[in-house]
Design an enzyme around this catalytic site. Structure first.
Site, short mmCIF file in Angstrom:
data_model
loop_
_atom_site.label_atom_id
_atom_site.label_comp_id
_atom_site.label_asym_id
_atom_site.label_seq_id
_atom_site.Cartn_x
_atom_site.Cartn_y
_atom_site.Cartn_z
N GLU A 177 4.22 -6.58 -1.25
CA GLU A 177 3.73 -7.06 -2.97
C GLU A 177 4.27 -5.88 -3.79
O GLU A 177 4.03 -5.06 -3.70
CB GLU A 177 2.29 -7.20 -2.58
N GLU A 201 -1.08 -10.88 4.15
CA GLU A 201 -0.46 -9.84 5.03
C GLU A 201 -0.55 -10.37 6.31
O GLU A 201 0.67 -10.16 7.17
CB GLU A 201 -1.72 -8.62 4.98
N PHE A 211 -1.25 -0.17 0.12
CA PHE A 211 -2.33 0.35 0.59
C PHE A 211 -2.76 0.03 2.18
O PHE A 211 -2.54 -1.06 2.37
CB PHE A 211 -3.94 0.04 -0.30
N ASP A 269 -4.87 -0.37 3.82
CA ASP A 269 -6.39 -1.06 4.10
C ASP A 269 -5.97 -2.55 4.37
O ASP A 269 -6.61 -3.09 4.99
CB ASP A 269 -7.18 -1.01 2.84
N PHE A 270 -4.97 -2.93 3.78
CA PHE A 270 -4.48 -4.33 3.85
C PHE A 270 -3.91 -4.52 5.05
O PHE A 270 -3.69 -5.92 5.38
CB PHE A 270 -3.45 -4.71 2.52
N ILE A 271 -3.58 -3.91 5.77
CA ILE A 271 -3.01 -4.06 7.18
C ILE A 271 -4.07 -4.70 7.92
O ILE A 271 -3.48 -5.45 8.87
CB ILE A 271 -2.35 -2.82 7.97
N HIS A 306 -9.37 0.84 -0.76
CA HIS A 306 -8.14 1.73 -0.90
C HIS A 306 -8.11 3.02 -0.47
O HIS A 306 -7.34 4.04 -1.01
CB HIS A 306 -7.80 1.46 -2.35
#
Lengths: 333, 290
Positions: free
Chosen positions: A37, A68, A91, A93-95, A137
């Protein structure tokens, strides 16, 4: 693989170092593309792809919808069919929205295909507590993904290491999770302008010492070095080891150091239970019990969601002060 | 022999190959020779045969847990499939995978999966590679109706649409996700119609009519090869054996419904049509039973 070169005297930032490696590899390998993104014209939230869109265009610098799971699954299929995706999560965290694709597909594909398929996919993102980024994040997750067979997990602590490890990641046929600490991204150090590789599974002895060993990752390496420097003024000699990659882990270097010092502290910003520090403590107990003069100590971030306020943030992660206190306690054992 | 009857016989033979292999596996399962799950493709053969008829060796297929038919239609030897289910080293995945993990990338069989949904995304990835590397190959995802209420369907079709990827999405709507009826789990039970939401073409075909499948797939694949982007084909069909061998089958559907669908067997329908059109004699068909 040749040995990495001397750092030289040219300084660049952590992000600048990985950008240099990415730009170099994209020029020499047309199968590399980046997805994420805001990594196209914008050049990435952290400047991770700055200037590459102008050179390579929209197919190789592909801005994605916010999905994602979708683009990691796509990346998996792309890696199976001849290209080399770089997934930039911004970030990390999005994984976790893509957890199933990574654990069940990306990590298992080479084994399930009896090695006939390769999985050259690089997953990268910003980790760590800081900047009041708050709980969605500020994650780390290195331990969770290191639990899974089939993924390389990389956490550089310096621009020099970041560049060499990034080059290696883009020449390796395995999935690599490349974790970049938010508080390190703007840090600078001397980095050669040429391309070079640092292999996975080779720790760096960041400081030599004889009284105690501290193993630390990512930002924690710097806090530990500060603590070690202070203790040196009092005549204490602390060895600091930066594994650089958690999976594979250079356990021999850790064990060799423990044989010398007899004392071990592991510092990790992430949660303690079932984590990186627990794993090292267990392995040292298994394989180096007779070398120990004191129990292995662990210093982790609080087992809690990360808060927003700067004061609260500092309270949930190890800093130079708490590391220093933990080393003192270890030396007194 | 003219082209039409030749195509008919090729498709007939391909469908029989799948059917006879599946029946062999079902018997082997009953004898305890298949160690794990065995999801047969019986009743759905027209779909794999019709779509794969238009695929080249370099085109790639990503499949689901009911994937024996896709592997065979893409060119896997029955022996490699059977050996895999028997857990043998000579199996297509060296005994590592079994029924749900069939790999033969050398012929574009990129794997079946025990998780519903990822094949849709991986096919998008295949399409992305072909676009990036400027190849005329296409990627095909086969999946059941159980996958279309999953996020992977939504995310995958959207990405394929916005990047105009050379992908064919084939939904085999056999009306049950294991045992959950599709009309229960779907706010909009028309799968083909959902394509419109993503700005791509959606087509509904009779999945038990191999010519309908083959013709729709042929057009969609040609469009994909020409850079015209993805298509979603919904094939209405029915599996006439249990979800997996050894499972009860009449707790969630009736024996009568299954019998009705058996009468619409895609292989017998094609055989009848070939004989009626004078394109084959009954003995020709027998010789194609394999």
């Amino acid at each position: 693989m040749p040995d990495p070169p001397e750092p030289g005297d040219r300084e660049t930032t952590f992000v600048g170092a990985t950008l240099e490696a990415l730009a170099f590899e994209m020029k020499r390998n047309p199968a590399i593309f980046v997805m994420g993104e805001g990594i196209g014209q914008r050049g990435g939230n952290f400047g991770t792809t700055l200037g590459l869109y102008e050179e390579h265009g929209a197919t190789r610098l592909c801005d994605t919808p916010i999905c994602e799971r979708g683009f990691v699954g796509l990346g998996c299929g792309a890696a199976m069919t001849g290209s080399r995706p770089v997934i930039d999560f911004m970030f990390i965290d999005f994984i976790n929205d893509a957890f199933g694709e990574i654990v069940n597909q990306v990590a298992k594909m080479q084994y399930m295909s009896s090695g006939r398929l390769k999985m050259p996919i690089l997953l990268r993102g910003c980790i760590g507590v800081g900047h009041s980024a708050a709980t969605h994040h500020s994650g780390n997750y290195a331990s969770i993904y290191s639990h899974i067979p089939g993924i390389r997990v990389v956490l550089p602590s310096t621009p020099y290491d970041a560049k060499g490890l990034f080059h290696h990641a883009l020449r390796c046929d395995d999935p690599v999770l490349f974790l970049e600490h938010r508080e390190l991204m703007a840090t600078r150090s001397c980095v050669p302008e040429t391309d070079y590789e640092i292999p996975f599974g080779q720790a760096r002895v960041a400081r030599e010492g004889t009284d105690a060993t501290v193993v630390a990752l990512s930002l924690m390496v710097h806090h530990t070095l500060a603590a070690a420097e202070k203790l040196a003024g009092e005549g204490q000699s602390i060895e600091v080891i930066d594994p650089r990659t958690v999976s594979p882990l250079d356990f021999d270097t850790i064990l060799g150091s423990v044989a010398k010092t007899g004392r071990l502290l592991v510092v990790d910003e992430a949660f303690g239970p079932c984590g990186f520090a627990s794993e090292i403590a267990a392995r040292v107990a298994d394989e180096g019990f007779d070398e120990l003069d004191a129990p292995v100590r662990r210093l982790n971030g609080a087992h809690a969601p990360v808060p927003y306020s700067p004061t609260l943030e500092q309270a949930v992660v190890p800093g130079a002060d708490t590391i220093e206190a933990a080393i003192r306690a270890l030396l007194e054992e | 022999m003219d082209a039409t009857s030749e195509t008919g016989l090729i498709l007939y033979r391909r469908m029989q190959l799948i059917r006879q292999t599946e029946l062999t596996l079902a018997r082997a399962h009953q004898r305890g020779l298949v160690h794990g799950a065995c999801h047969t493709y019986v009743g759905q053969e027209a779909i794999a045969a019709g779509v794969c008829h238009h695929l080249r060796r370099e085109d790639v297929v990503f499949s689901t847990h009911r994937g024996h038919g896709h592997a065979l239609a893409k060119g896997m030897e029955p022996g490699e499939l059977i050996a895999e289910l028997f857990g043998k080293e000579t199996g297509c995945s060296g005994g590592r995978g079994g029924s749900m993990h069939l790999f033969k990338p050398e012929i574009g069989m990129m794997g079946t999966s025990g998780i519903v949904g990822p094949c849709i995304l991986q096919a998008c990835g295949g399409g992305y590679s072909f676009k990036l590397l400027d190849s005329a190959n296409v990627a095909v995802a086969f999946f059941g109706d159980g996958a279309v209420n999953n996020g992977a369907f939504h995310e995958g079709l959207n990405m394929a649409a916005i990047w105009k990827l050379p992908v064919l999405f084939v939904c085999e709507n056999n009306q049950f996700a294991t045992e959950v009826p599709f009309d229960y789990s779907s706010g909009n039970p028309n799968v083909a119609q959902r394509a419109e939401q993503f700005g791509i073409c959606g087509i509904e075909v009779d999945g038990n009519n191999v010519h309908e499948v083959e013709q729709a797939a042929g057009r969609a694949l040609e469009q994909a090869r020409q850079g015209g982007g993805p298509t979603l084909i919904e094939c209405k069909t029915y599996r006439t054996r249990a979800h997996a061998e050894g499972m009860a089958d009449f707790t969630y559907r009736t024996r009568e419904a299954v019998d009705q669908w058996k009468k619409r067997c895609p292989i017998e329908q094609l055989g009848q049509a070939l004989i009626e059109a004078g394109q084959a004699e009954p003995e020709d068909l027998n010789s194609h039973r394999g």
